[in-house]
Scaffold this motif. Structure first.
Motif, PDB file in Angstrom:
ATOM      1  N   THR A   1      37.821  47.476  42.876  1.00 47.70           N
ATOM      2  CA  THR A   1      38.246  46.096  43.097  1.00 47.70           C
ATOM      3  C   THR A   1      39.389  46.077  44.094  1.00 47.70           C
ATOM      4  OG1 THR A   1      37.630  45.543  40.822  1.00 47.70           O
ATOM      5  CG2 THR A   1      39.025  43.972  41.981  1.00 47.70           C
TER       6      THR A   1
ATOM      7  N   LYS B   1      45.992  36.350  45.815  1.00 44.55           N
ATOM      8  CA  LYS B   1      45.535  36.334  44.422  1.00 44.55           C
ATOM      9  C   LYS B   1      44.016  36.290  44.288  1.00 44.55           C
ATOM     10  CE  LYS B   1      49.737  36.161  42.601  1.00 44.55           C
ATOM     11  NZ  LYS B   1      50.517  36.596  43.772  1.00 44.55           N
TER      12      LYS B   1
ATOM     13  N   TYR C   1      40.300  38.216  44.766  1.00 43.02           N
ATOM     14  CA  TYR C   1      39.939  39.628  44.653  1.00 43.02           C
ATOM     15  C   TYR C   1      38.454  39.824  44.923  1.00 43.02           C
ATOM     16  CZ  TYR C   1      38.401  38.462  39.866  1.00 43.02           C
ATOM     17  OH  TYR C   1      37.781  37.907  38.777  1.00 43.02           O
TER      18      TYR C   1
ATOM     19  N   TYR D   1      42.421  43.757  45.366  1.00 43.64           N
ATOM     20  CA  TYR D   1      43.230  42.591  45.005  1.00 43.64           C
ATOM     21  C   TYR D   1      44.058  42.202  46.221  1.00 43.64           C
ATOM     22  CZ  TYR D   1      42.004  43.933  40.238  1.00 43.64           C
ATOM     23  OH  TYR D   1      41.321  44.248  39.099  1.00 43.64           O
TER      24      TYR D   1
ATOM     25  N   ASN E   1      41.280  32.489  44.003  1.00 42.30           N
ATOM     26  CA  ASN E   1      42.407  32.396  43.090  1.00 42.30           C
ATOM     27  C   ASN E   1      42.324  31.174  42.181  1.00 42.30           C
ATOM     28  OD1 ASN E   1      44.925  32.369  41.861  1.00 42.30           O
ATOM     29  ND2 ASN E   1      45.959  31.538  43.640  1.00 42.30           N
TER      30      ASN E   1
END
Length: 85
Positions: A48, A54, A56, A50, A74
């Protein structure tokens, strides 16, 4: 190969000192964080990304190349699926 100059790495390494394992964490210079599987210093397997805004991205990599991904924003549960070529 993948060039990670100035990054910060937390996680297991191969005998030759490359980033490798199933629970790797890589903090890139721009603040993006990768958590997941790596092999021979490259994203390889599930991981993942990020981003600092915010959002991802959950992806599957093959020797550093993104094979499939889902992107999550986000502020909502909206899921963006990029078109596959």
């Amino acid at each position: 190969g993948m060039d990670f100059v100035g990054h910060r790495y937390v996680g297991p390494t191969s005998p030759s000192g490359r980033m490798e394992g199933s629970s790797c964490k890589l903090i890139l210079v721009n603040g993006t964080v990768y958590e997941g599987e790596m092999k021979d210093g490259m994203f390889h397997g599930k991981g993942t990304l990020y981003f600092t805004n915010k959002s991802y991205l959950q992806g599957v990599w093959q020797q550093g190349i993104l094979q499939q991904s889902n992107y999550f924003f986000n502020q909502s549960n909206l899921e963006y699926k990029p078109s596959t070529e």
